[in-house]
Design a protein around this motif. Structure first.
Motif, mmCIF file in Angstrom:
data_model
loop_
_atom_site.group_PDB
_atom_site.id
_atom_site.type_symbol
_atom_site.label_atom_id
_atom_site.label_comp_id
_atom_site.label_asym_id
_atom_site.label_seq_id
_atom_site.Cartn_x
_atom_site.Cartn_y
_atom_site.Cartn_z
ATOM 1 N N GLY A 139 -4.220 -6.194 4.001
ATOM 2 C CA GLY A 139 -3.815 -7.003 2.852
ATOM 3 C C GLY A 139 -4.654 -6.782 1.613
ATOM 4 O O GLY A 139 -4.304 -7.229 0.530
ATOM 5 N N SER B 136 -2.752 -4.668 -0.975
ATOM 6 C CA SER B 136 -1.696 -5.473 -1.608
ATOM 7 C C SER B 136 -2.286 -6.477 -2.587
ATOM 8 O O SER B 136 -1.722 -6.741 -3.652
ATOM 9 N N SER B 137 -3.431 -7.021 -2.215
ATOM 10 C CA SER B 137 -4.107 -7.983 -3.076
ATOM 11 C C SER B 137 -4.523 -7.311 -4.390
ATOM 12 O O SER B 137 -4.310 -7.866 -5.479
ATOM 13 N N LYS C 136 -1.390 -6.567 -6.458
ATOM 14 C CA LYS C 136 -0.851 -7.791 -7.067
ATOM 15 C C LYS C 136 -1.684 -8.185 -8.284
ATOM 16 O O LYS C 136 -1.143 -8.527 -9.340
ATOM 17 N N PRO D 278 6.057 -13.630 -12.972
ATOM 18 C CA PRO D 278 5.559 -14.180 -11.697
ATOM 19 C C PRO D 278 6.550 -14.093 -10.527
ATOM 20 O O PRO D 278 6.140 -13.841 -9.392
ATOM 21 N N GLN D 279 7.840 -14.308 -10.777
ATOM 22 C CA GLN D 279 8.808 -14.242 -9.674
ATOM 23 C C GLN D 279 8.986 -12.806 -9.178
ATOM 24 O O GLN D 279 9.118 -12.563 -7.975
ATOM 25 N N ARG E 96 5.896 -11.876 -7.219
ATOM 26 C CA ARG E 96 5.866 -12.397 -5.854
ATOM 27 C C ARG E 96 6.707 -11.516 -4.932
ATOM 28 O O ARG E 96 6.328 -11.225 -3.805
ATOM 29 N N ALA F 21 4.695 -8.468 -4.265
ATOM 30 C CA ALA F 21 3.560 -8.763 -3.380
ATOM 31 C C ALA F 21 4.016 -8.894 -1.931
ATOM 32 O O ALA F 21 3.379 -8.359 -1.014
ATOM 33 N N VAL F 22 5.144 -9.573 -1.717
ATOM 34 C CA VAL F 22 5.662 -9.767 -0.357
ATOM 35 C C VAL F 22 6.045 -8.414 0.261
ATOM 36 O O VAL F 22 5.665 -8.098 1.390
ATOM 37 N N TYR G 201 2.843 -6.277 0.908
ATOM 38 C CA TYR G 201 2.037 -6.772 2.025
ATOM 39 C C TYR G 201 2.722 -6.484 3.364
ATOM 40 O O TYR G 201 2.081 -5.996 4.311
ATOM 41 N N GLU G 202 4.012 -6.741 3.448
ATOM 42 C CA GLU G 202 4.752 -6.446 4.686
ATOM 43 C C GLU G 202 4.650 -4.956 5.023
ATOM 44 O O GLU G 202 4.470 -4.575 6.175
ATOM 45 N N MET H 98 11.042 -9.279 11.197
ATOM 46 C CA MET H 98 11.590 -9.671 9.892
ATOM 47 C C MET H 98 11.082 -8.755 8.776
ATOM 48 O O MET H 98 11.522 -8.877 7.634
ATOM 49 N N ASN I 105 13.245 -7.986 5.406
ATOM 50 C CA ASN I 105 12.704 -8.782 4.303
ATOM 51 C C ASN I 105 12.284 -7.889 3.129
ATOM 52 O O ASN I 105 12.520 -8.210 1.964
ATOM 53 N N ARG J 298 15.327 -6.897 1.273
ATOM 54 C CA ARG J 298 15.911 -8.030 0.545
ATOM 55 C C ARG J 298 15.202 -8.293 -0.792
ATOM 56 O O ARG J 298 15.847 -8.643 -1.784
ATOM 57 N N VAL J 299 13.888 -8.115 -0.808
ATOM 58 C CA VAL J 299 13.161 -8.462 -2.043
ATOM 59 C C VAL J 299 13.041 -7.287 -3.015
ATOM 60 O O VAL J 299 12.589 -7.450 -4.133
#
Lengths: 120, 141
Positions: B20, B23-24, B27, B37-38, B41, B44-45, B48-49, B111, B115, B118-119
């Protein structure tokens, strides 16, 4: 629901307060899971910061919270973080709490007080 | 399209202690660039995944970040194996080949890839026994 009222409702004790002004922040929803994959899949669309309730105590909970802009984490059943993980939490500015209740009871008490699910 | 920012990060297999961190950093860097910001996020998701996937499924790998002059943000996750046997299966929510160790860290719910897709605004995955390359693109608007 104000953070300080959340803490009182579940008889929680602070593990670390790295962002004192957030104790007066009003949170509208919470998410409870030990599965960080679920948190990553479900919390991403929440416009506001969500309270995370979990029984998992490791750095990956903190990293997951970081990615999701979470500021407040509640660990159930009196769980706590290692010194090393507390340092990571400090870098991220989280407020961390521990409650003696089970996850089910923690959620029930907070739901009763008006804290909502991230979606109905 | 020219890349205005290019960064590379290495991730080691089973290195849960540092999982992580890349990713940190990514981000934080994108936040400083003023990414919405949206959108941030979502990035970031996905990041990180995907970083976790490199750690728990691959023999480690690299993360390559590019920000292009039209505002597109691209992340490439590249590893050298063992590859994904059946991508269609891996894309099915709930399907997982994660180890007990990964599950104990809160992952392996099956997931991850669904996921990530999806993002992301654009998602491409290529895999063989020599390795997997995942390319993700995000747009600000």
């Amino acid at each position: 629901m104000l953070a300080k009222d959340i803490v009182e409702a579940i008889n929680a004790t602070p593990l670390a307060i790295w962002n004192e002004h957030l104790l007066n922040k009003d949170y509208s929803s919470a998410f409870a899971s030990d599965l960080m994959s679920d948190a990553l899949a479900l919390i991403q669309n929440s416009p506001d910061s969500v309270v995370l309730i979990t029984g998992l105590c490791n750095a990956q909970v903190l990293r997951t919270a970081e990615m999701l802009d979470i500021e407040m984490i509640i660990f159930v059943r009196n769980k706590f973080l290692s010194e090393e993980d507390l340092e990571i939490a400090k870098e991220m500015g989280f407020n961390l709490f521990s409650t003696p209740h089970t996850m089910f009871k923690t959620c029930g008490l907070l739901y009763e007080k008006g804290l909502k699910s991230i979606y109905e | 399209m020219n890349s205005v920012i290019h960064e590379e990060y290495s991730v080691a297999q089973y290195d849960f202690a540092n999982a992580g961190k890349a990713s940190s950093s990514i981000k934080e860097h994108l936040k400083q660039l003023g990414v919405d910001p949206q959108v941030l996020r979502r990035i970031a998701v996905a990041c990180y995944e995907s970083e976790i996937n490199l750690i728990i499924h691959a023999y480690g790998g690299d993360i390559i970040l590019d920000v292009f002059d039209d505002g597109t943000i691209q992340l490439i996750f590249k590893d050298e194996g063992p590859g994904i046997e059946d991508i269609e299966k891996a894309m099915t929510p709930g399907f997982s080949t994660a180890s007990e160790k990964a599950r104990s860290m809160g992952f392996g719910a099956g997931m991850g890839l669904p996921n990530i897709k999806r993002v992301s605004d654009e998602f491409d995955i290529q895999s063989s026994s020599e390795g997997t390359t995942l390319t993700l693109r995000f747009k600000e608007s």
